[in-house]
Motif scaffolding. Structure first.
Motif, PDB file in Angstrom:
ATOM      1  N   ALA A 105       0.833  -1.204   0.000  1.00 29.14           N
ATOM      2  CA  ALA A 105       0.000   0.000   0.000  1.00 29.14           C
ATOM      3  C   ALA A 105       0.867   1.253   0.000  1.00 29.14           C
ATOM      4  N   ASP A 106       2.002   1.208   0.694  1.00 29.32           N
ATOM      5  CA  ASP A 106       2.904   2.357   0.756  1.00 29.32           C
ATOM      6  C   ASP A 106       3.726   2.506  -0.524  1.00 29.32           C
ATOM      7  N   ASN A 107       3.966   1.398  -1.198  1.00 28.48           N
ATOM      8  CA  ASN A 107       4.779   1.417  -2.420  1.00 28.48           C
ATOM      9  C   ASN A 107       4.059   0.604  -3.497  1.00 28.48           C
ATOM     10  N   LYS A 108       3.287   1.297  -4.316  1.00 32.98           N
ATOM     11  CA  LYS A 108       2.414   0.623  -5.279  1.00 32.98           C
ATOM     12  C   LYS A 108       3.186  -0.208  -6.296  1.00 32.98           C
ATOM     13  N   SER A 109       4.478   0.062  -6.486  1.00 30.70           N
ATOM     14  CA  SER A 109       5.266  -0.720  -7.444  1.00 30.70           C
ATOM     15  C   SER A 109       5.463  -2.156  -6.964  1.00 30.70           C
ATOM     16  N   LEU A 110       5.191  -2.419  -5.682  1.00 29.81           N
ATOM     17  CA  LEU A 110       5.349  -3.774  -5.136  1.00 29.81           C
ATOM     18  C   LEU A 110       4.114  -4.648  -5.359  1.00 29.81           C
ATOM     19  N   ARG A 111       3.020  -4.041  -5.771  1.00 28.03           N
ATOM     20  CA  ARG A 111       1.773  -4.797  -5.900  1.00 28.03           C
ATOM     21  C   ARG A 111       1.896  -5.910  -6.935  1.00 28.03           C
ATOM     22  N   GLY A 112       1.362  -7.074  -6.566  1.00 28.24           N
ATOM     23  CA  GLY A 112       1.392  -8.223  -7.459  1.00 28.24           C
ATOM     24  C   GLY A 112       2.715  -8.956  -7.476  1.00 28.24           C
ATOM     25  N   LYS A 113       3.643  -8.544  -6.612  1.00 32.99           N
ATOM     26  CA  LYS A 113       4.968  -9.157  -6.600  1.00 32.99           C
ATOM     27  C   LYS A 113       5.174  -9.979  -5.324  1.00 32.99           C
ATOM     28  N   PRO A 114       6.117 -10.916  -5.363  1.00 30.28           N
ATOM     29  CA  PRO A 114       6.382 -11.754  -4.179  1.00 30.28           C
ATOM     30  C   PRO A 114       7.180 -10.988  -3.124  1.00 30.28           C
ATOM     31  N   VAL A 115       6.465 -10.308  -2.230  1.00 30.97           N
ATOM     32  CA  VAL A 115       7.079  -9.487  -1.188  1.00 30.97           C
ATOM     33  C   VAL A 115       7.247 -10.336   0.076  1.00 30.97           C
ATOM     34  N   ILE A 116       8.452 -10.318   0.623  1.00 30.63           N
ATOM     35  CA  ILE A 116       8.766 -11.133   1.794  1.00 30.63           C
ATOM     36  C   ILE A 116       9.325 -10.216   2.885  1.00 30.63           C
ATOM     37  N   ILE A 117       8.668 -10.201   4.039  1.00 34.16           N
ATOM     38  CA  ILE A 117       9.052  -9.311   5.136  1.00 34.16           C
ATOM     39  C   ILE A 117       9.879 -10.090   6.152  1.00 34.16           C
ATOM     40  N   GLY A 118      11.012  -9.502   6.549  1.00 34.49           N
ATOM     41  CA  GLY A 118      11.848 -10.177   7.542  1.00 34.49           C
ATOM     42  C   GLY A 118      13.321  -9.908   7.313  1.00 34.49           C
ATOM     43  N   GLY A 119      13.604  -9.053   6.362  1.00 39.24           N
ATOM     44  CA  GLY A 119      14.997  -8.708   6.133  1.00 39.24           C
ATOM     45  C   GLY A 119      15.654  -9.580   5.087  1.00 39.24           C
ATOM     46  N   ASN A 120      16.810  -9.139   4.659  1.00 36.34           N
ATOM     47  CA  ASN A 120      17.519  -9.804   3.565  1.00 36.34           C
ATOM     48  C   ASN A 120      18.689 -10.649   4.058  1.00 36.34           C
ATOM     49  N   SER A 121      18.925 -10.651   5.367  1.00 39.23           N
ATOM     50  CA  SER A 121      20.037 -11.411   5.913  1.00 39.23           C
ATOM     51  C   SER A 121      19.822 -12.906   5.739  1.00 39.23           C
ATOM     52  N   GLU A 122      20.872 -13.616   5.411  1.00 43.93           N
ATOM     53  CA  GLU A 122      20.776 -15.071   5.244  1.00 43.93           C
ATOM     54  C   GLU A 122      20.379 -15.755   6.547  1.00 43.93           C
ATOM     55  N   ARG A 123      20.619 -15.086   7.672  1.00 39.84           N
ATOM     56  CA  ARG A 123      20.329 -15.678   8.963  1.00 39.84           C
ATOM     57  C   ARG A 123      18.978 -15.241   9.518  1.00 39.84           C
ATOM     58  N   GLY A 124      18.234 -14.465   8.729  1.00 44.16           N
ATOM     59  CA  GLY A 124      16.943 -13.970   9.176  1.00 44.16           C
ATOM     60  C   GLY A 124      15.842 -15.016   9.064  1.00 44.16           C
ATOM     61  N   VAL A 125      14.657 -14.582   9.483  1.00 47.84           N
ATOM     62  CA  VAL A 125      13.475 -15.440   9.436  1.00 47.84           C
ATOM     63  C   VAL A 125      12.333 -14.634   8.827  1.00 47.84           C
TER      64      VAL A 125
END
Length: 347
Positions: free
Chosen positions: A20-40
Motif C-alpha cells: 500500500a505504501d509502495n504501489k510498485s510492489l503490488r502483485g509481486k512476491p514481497v517477503i518481510i523479515g529482512g535480507n540477511s541469510e540468517r533472518g526469518v
C-alpha cells in the motif's frame, strides 16, 4: 439472544502495508523479515506464498524457493500505526473487542443493532477506504467457528457458519484446522490414521482425553460446534521482550551482553511508556542446532529501568553453560504491576 462472534484477520498484513505504501510492489512476491541469510520470514504476500514461502521460514530457504522475491525489513512502528487505525474502526462498532495480535481480533456483536453482514461490509469498506488494505471476516456463534470462517476464503474473505451447518460443514477439513491442535498433535493423530475432522469426530471423548489430557475435552466439543469462551475485552499483557538472530554465531558472553544492553533499553522505554514494572526476567537463546533454551529469574522487587533489566539479564546469562554457539538471543520481562504513583510524581 444467540451469541454472534466475528473474527477479523488482516490479509498478509505486513506485506500488504508495504504494498500500500509502495504501489510498485503490488502483485509481486514481497517477503518481510529482512535480507540477511540468517533472518526469518515474518510474513509474505500471497504471490510469495505461491512459491511455498511461509512465516517463520529461514530467509535462506525462502530465497531458494522464491529467487525473485523482494525482501524487506520489518517496519513495526508503521504496522502499529495502520493497525491502530483499523482497530479504531472495530471500536466504532462495539467495545467488545479482543485483540489477538497486531492484525487479528474477535468482536462480540451480539447486541449491535445491525445485521452481521452489514457490520462485516461496513468494516471491510472502511478498512479499504482508510488504509487500502483488505481484511477477512468470519462470523458464527462462537470463537472457534468464527476464526475458522475467517480463514475459509482468504484473502478478502467473508464467511458465516450457522448452527444448522454443524458438524457436516467441518467434516472435509483437515484436523490442522482445529484451533489448539499444533503440528505435534496433528502428527500424533495422523499416525493413527486420523487426517480429517470427520475421522476425528468418530473418536470417543475418552480416547481424546487419553491423548491430550483435559484439552481433549475441548477438542471433542469444538468439532461439535461447542466453544464457551467469551470475547475478553481486557487482555493483560503477559510479557514485553525483544530478540534477534545474531549476525554470526557466538559463545562469547561479552558479545551477547551488547545485545542484552540494546534490548534492556528498548524494553525499559516500552515499560516506562505504559507505567508498568516487572519482576520476572527471562533469557532466551537458540543454538546453532536450532534448539531453544530459556532461563528465568523472579526478583523480590519490581523493576523497569534499563540498568536493572540489563544487570539481571546479564546475571542469568552468566549462569548459562553454553555448550555450543548461539544464533539467537532474546530478553523479556513479565509479572507486571502498574506504577501509577511514580508516573504521577514524574509530572
Amino acid at each position: 439472544m444467540d451469541k454472534v462472534v466475528m473474527h477479523v484477520d488482516m490479509d498478509a498484513f505486513f506485506a500488504a502495508v508495504e504494498m500500500a505504501d509502495n504501489k510498485s510492489l503490488r502483485g509481486k512476491p514481497v517477503i518481510i523479515g529482512g535480507n540477511s541469510e540468517r533472518g526469518v520470514v515474518a510474513t509474505c504476500s500471497y504471490e510469495a506464498r505461491a512459491y511455498g514461502v511461509r512465516s517463520a521460514m529461514p530467509t535462506y530457504m525462502a530465497k531458494a524457493k522464491c529467487p525473485s522475491g523482494i525482501f524487506l525489513p520489518v517496519r513495526y512502528e508503521r504496522y502499529r500505526e495502520i493497525s491502530n487505525k483499523i482497530f479504531n474502526i472495530f471500536y466504532e462498532i462495539t467495545s467488545y473487542v479482543e485483540p489477538l495480535s497486531i492484525d487479528e481480533a474477535y468482536l462480540d456483536i451480539t447486541h449491535v443493532d445491525r445485521s452481521p453482514l452489514d457490520i462485516a461490509s461496513f468494516i471491510k469498506n472502511r478498512v479499504k477506504e482508510e488504509t487500502g488494505l483488505t481484511i477477512s471476516v468470519g462470523i458464527s456463534y462462537n470463537k472457534f467457528l468464527a476464526k475458522l470462517a475467517s480463514d475459509w476464503n482468504k484473502p478478502n474473505g467473508l464467511k458465516i457458519i450457522k448452527p444448522e451447518e454443524i458438524p457436516k460443514i467441518l467434516f472435509p477439513l483437515t484436523i490442522g484446522k482445529v484451533y489448539g491442535l499444533g503440528n505435534k498433535s496433528v502428527k500424533r493423530l495422523n499416525n493413527i490414521g486420523i487426517f480429517t475432522i470427520e475421522e476425528l469426530y468418530k473418536l470417543p471423548q475418552d480416547l481424546l482425553t487419553e491423548f491430550f489430557g483435559k484439552f481433549g475435552v475441548a477438542i471433542y466439543e469444538r468439532i461439535r460446534g461447542i466453544d464457551n469462551r467469551e470475547v475478553q475485552i481486557s487482555r493483560e499483557r503477559k510479557s514485553i521482550g525483544r530478540e534477534t538472530t545474531l549476525a554470526s554465531d557466538t559463545d562469547d558472553k561479552n558479545k551477547l551482553k551488547l545485545y542484552i544492553e540494546a534490548f534492556a533499553k528498548s524494553i525499559s522505554n516500552t515499560m516506562e511508556s505504559k507505567s508498568i514494572r516487572g519482576k520476572n526476567i527471562t533469557i532466551k537463546i537458540k543454538t546453532v542446532s536450532f534448539i531453544n533454551h530459556t532461563k528465568s529469574k523472579t526478583l523480590s522487587h519490581y523493576i523497569f529501568s534499563q540498568e536493572d533489566i540489563y544487570k539481571e539479564a546479564c546475571s542469568i546469562l552468566e549462569e548459562l553453560e553454553l555448550e555450543e554457539k548461539i544464533r539467537l538471543i532474546g530478553v523479556s520481562v513479565s509479572s507486571f504491576k502498574e506504577d501509577r504513583v511514580e508516573q504521577l510524581s514524574f509530572f
